[in-house]
Design a protein around this motif. Structure first.
Motif, PDB file in Angstrom:
ATOM      1  N   ASP A 196       0.837  -1.201   0.000  1.00 59.59           N
ATOM      2  CA  ASP A 196       0.000   0.000   0.000  1.00 59.59           C
ATOM      3  C   ASP A 196       0.875   1.257   0.000  1.00 59.59           C
ATOM      4  O   ASP A 196       0.631   2.195  -0.763  1.00 59.59           O
ATOM      5  CB  ASP A 196      -0.930  -0.017   1.212  1.00 59.59           C
ATOM      6  N   GLU A 197       1.897   1.259   0.819  1.00 57.05           N
ATOM      7  CA  GLU A 197       2.809   2.411   0.889  1.00 57.05           C
ATOM      8  C   GLU A 197       3.548   2.585  -0.440  1.00 57.05           C
ATOM      9  O   GLU A 197       3.698   3.695  -0.939  1.00 57.05           O
ATOM     10  CB  GLU A 197       3.799   2.209   2.038  1.00 57.05           C
ATOM     11  N   LEU A 198       3.989   1.475  -1.020  1.00 50.36           N
ATOM     12  CA  LEU A 198       4.664   1.532  -2.319  1.00 50.36           C
ATOM     13  C   LEU A 198       3.727   2.090  -3.386  1.00 50.36           C
ATOM     14  O   LEU A 198       4.141   2.896  -4.228  1.00 50.36           O
ATOM     15  CB  LEU A 198       5.163   0.137  -2.716  1.00 50.36           C
ATOM     16  N   GLY A 199       2.460   1.682  -3.343  1.00 55.52           N
ATOM     17  CA  GLY A 199       1.481   2.196  -4.299  1.00 55.52           C
ATOM     18  C   GLY A 199       1.327   3.704  -4.201  1.00 55.52           C
ATOM     19  O   GLY A 199       1.229   4.395  -5.225  1.00 55.52           O
ATOM     20  N   LEU A 200       1.325   4.226  -2.988  1.00 51.33           N
ATOM     21  CA  LEU A 200       1.225   5.675  -2.794  1.00 51.33           C
ATOM     22  C   LEU A 200       2.444   6.379  -3.378  1.00 51.33           C
ATOM     23  O   LEU A 200       2.310   7.374  -4.095  1.00 51.33           O
ATOM     24  CB  LEU A 200       1.086   6.005  -1.304  1.00 51.33           C
ATOM     25  N   ILE A 201       3.609   5.861  -3.076  1.00 46.35           N
ATOM     26  CA  ILE A 201       4.833   6.497  -3.570  1.00 46.35           C
ATOM     27  C   ILE A 201       4.876   6.458  -5.101  1.00 46.35           C
ATOM     28  O   ILE A 201       5.183   7.467  -5.747  1.00 46.35           O
ATOM     29  CB  ILE A 201       6.082   5.842  -2.948  1.00 46.35           C
ATOM     30  N   ASP A 202       4.547   5.303  -5.687  1.00 47.73           N
ATOM     31  CA  ASP A 202       4.511   5.220  -7.149  1.00 47.73           C
ATOM     32  C   ASP A 202       3.502   6.209  -7.732  1.00 47.73           C
ATOM     33  O   ASP A 202       3.751   6.825  -8.772  1.00 47.73           O
ATOM     34  CB  ASP A 202       4.171   3.792  -7.603  1.00 47.73           C
TER      35      ASP A 202
END
Length: 182
Positions: free
Chosen positions: A49-55
């Motif tokens: 989820d955090e990676l999705g936000l950063i991407d």
């Protein structure tokens, strides 16, 4: 577990200061750490989820959608369909999908998060199909028979051969690891 916490915290702190490249690197490292956790551990989903936000903030809608769809799938497989995080992650998945012009799919998954499996947003390996058996049982337990049947159809279409499959419900972007099978 300590390494995951350190990388995740460093990524979160970098995100808060706007250092997106550093945040990305730290969260990817945390994802590598989380890939070794038990299959029903929520931290793999949280890290996706955090990676999705950063991407998303970096403007990579495809990578964001893949990570967010993975977060939805992994949270469903970790905590079940009634976990509050499932709805939250599905709502977050709608952002990159909508920005990529996939509004109908965004609305569909927001309304029915299990759609990450039925709509092909998350490829289903043999091992993921095995993990989906638990989710089917959860839907049957809460008397959601139609959803259980749809997921059983997904399981039936999963690869049956022994290949280089793993236990991840996701095929994360190339910078993210897959969860090993147990």
């Amino acid at each position: 577990e300590r390494a995951w916490h350190e990388h995740y915290r460093a990524g979160f702190e970098a995100l808060e200061t706007g250092a997106l490249e550093r945040a990305h690197a730290e969260i990817c490292a945390a994802l590598l750490d989380a890939a070794g956790f038990e299959p029903r551990d929520w931290r793999f989903a949280e890290t996706l989820d955090e990676l999705g936000l950063i991407d998303y903030l970096l403007g990579d809608d495809d990578a964001s959608a893949a990570a967010q769809a993975g977060a939805v799938a992994e949270m469903l497989l970790a905590k079940g369909p009634r976990a509050a995080e499932v709805e939250l992650y599905a709502a977050r998945l709608a952002y990159p999908l909508a920005r990529a012009g996939r509004d109908a799919q965004a609305k569909s998954v927001a309304a029915a998060p299990y759609g990450v499996f039925t709509q092909g947003l998350v490829p289903v390996s043999r091992e993921t199909a095995r993990r989906l058996d638990w989710l089917v049982a959860e839907y049957l337990r809460i008397e959601e028979m139609a959803i259980a049947r749809e997921l059983q159809d997904v399981i039936a279409k999963a690869p049956k051969n022994r290949g280089a499959e793993n236990g991840a419900a996701t095929s994360p972007p190339s910078h993210a690891p897959s969860r090993p099978s147990r």
